[in-house]
Design a protein around this motif. Structure first.
Motif, PDB file in Angstrom:
ATOM      1  N   ARG A  69       8.885  -1.356  10.610  1.00 12.49           N
ATOM      2  CA  ARG A  69       8.520  -2.561   9.899  1.00 12.49           C
ATOM      3  C   ARG A  69       9.806  -2.977   8.959  1.00 12.49           C
ATOM      4  O   ARG A  69       9.926  -4.204   8.782  1.00 12.49           O
ATOM      5  N   ARG A  89       7.072  -0.537  -0.970  1.00 10.96           N
ATOM      6  CA  ARG A  89       6.076  -1.531  -1.055  1.00 10.96           C
ATOM      7  C   ARG A  89       5.407  -1.251   0.604  1.00 10.96           C
ATOM      8  O   ARG A  89       4.387  -1.335   0.845  1.00 10.96           O
ATOM      9  N   ILE A  90       6.402  -1.166   1.521  1.00  9.88           N
ATOM     10  CA  ILE A  90       6.031  -1.114   2.963  1.00  9.88           C
ATOM     11  C   ILE A  90       5.489   0.089   3.005  1.00  9.88           C
ATOM     12  O   ILE A  90       4.417   0.288   3.764  1.00  9.88           O
ATOM     13  N   ASN A  93       1.924   0.319   1.868  1.00  7.26           N
ATOM     14  CA  ASN A  93       0.993  -0.661   2.877  1.00  7.26           C
ATOM     15  C   ASN A  93       0.646   0.262   4.011  1.00  7.26           C
ATOM     16  O   ASN A  93      -0.582   0.086   4.587  1.00  7.26           O
ATOM     17  N   ASN A  96      -1.809   3.028   3.409  1.00 14.08           N
ATOM     18  CA  ASN A  96      -3.064   2.300   3.011  1.00 14.08           C
ATOM     19  C   ASN A  96      -3.562   2.047   4.467  1.00 14.08           C
ATOM     20  O   ASN A  96      -5.144   2.249   4.651  1.00 14.08           O
ATOM     21  N   THR A  97      -2.993   1.305   5.414  1.00 14.11           N
ATOM     22  CA  THR A  97      -3.478   0.946   6.579  1.00 14.11           C
ATOM     23  C   THR A  97      -3.847   2.091   7.703  1.00 14.11           C
ATOM     24  O   THR A  97      -4.929   2.175   8.323  1.00 14.11           O
ATOM     25  N   LYS A 155      -5.109   7.613  -4.292  1.00 13.37           N
ATOM     26  CA  LYS A 155      -4.559   6.637  -5.166  1.00 13.37           C
ATOM     27  C   LYS A 155      -3.990   7.311  -6.489  1.00 13.37           C
ATOM     28  O   LYS A 155      -3.012   6.931  -6.839  1.00 13.37           O
TER      29      LYS A 155
END
Length: 205
Positions: A69, A89-90, A93, A96-97, A155
């Protein structure tokens, strides 16, 4: 280890290639040395974050996806945040994905072994029996803490990792997660209290 900003250094009147702007330009140009350095400096940090998120050492898929990414998105990076914050941040993400993906499939893709850390330091084998006992005691304590950490939600583990291990500021965490700074503080406080209670129940505190 922190996802820390890099600063320019001067050596004998010449600028060393540690300046973030020049580094980003090199990445955008597809310079091979820049991507080697990117992997060398950020892969361990991405892996460490993913280990905290999933509670496992099997995080190669996360590292590869994050790097992919970065490669695809670096030309669109405008520099509104630091490179490290953008990569962080990537990473969030991607975690989470993948979590949602494997949760839906109900597949246990990641191993449950978690005995090592990117921060492990290679040491000489101690000669004295007392040193051996001390080392074993520390290893047992470390494993207990890891198991206790796994009792938190992903989290909660992420918040503790970002603030207490990686040393990110509340504002940086808020930017990465896309939530208000006050929410970060309250969630982190709750996560710490929960973790403290778990440690006490395990007789670790």
């Amino acid at each position: 280890m922190n996802f820390s900003n890099e600063h320019s250094n001067k050596r004998e009147g010449q600028i060393v290639w540690s300046d973030e702007k020049n580094f980003i330009k090199a990445l955008k140009k597809g310079e091979e040395w820049a991507y080697r350095r990117l992997y060398r400096e950020y892969a361990p940090k991405i892996g460490a974050f993913a280990r905290s998120y999933f509670g496992t050492d099997d995080v190669d898929d996360v590292i590869q996806e994050v790097m992919l990414r970065i490669y695809k998105g670096i030309k669109k990076f405008k520099g509104d945040s630091s490179l490290s914050t953008w990569i962080y941040r990537i990473t969030v993400n991607v975690c989470n994905t993948l979590y949602e993906k494997y949760k839906k499939k109900n597949e246990k893709t990641f191993s449950v072994e978690n005995n090592n850390s990117e921060d492990d330091v290679e040491i000489d084998i101690p000669d004295k029996e007392t040193d051996v006992q001390k080392e074993v005691t520390q290893e047992i304590l470390y494993e207990k803490i890891l198991k206790a950490l796994e009792k938190l939600s992903e989290k909660e583990r992420v918040l503790i990792r970002m603030r207490d291990i990686d040393g990110l500021s509340y504002s940086e965490i808020a930017e990465i997660l896309g939530i208000p700074e006050g929410t970060v503080k309250s969630r982190l406080h709750n996560a710490r209290e929960k973790f403290k209670k778990i440690l006490e129940e395990e007789g670790i505190a």
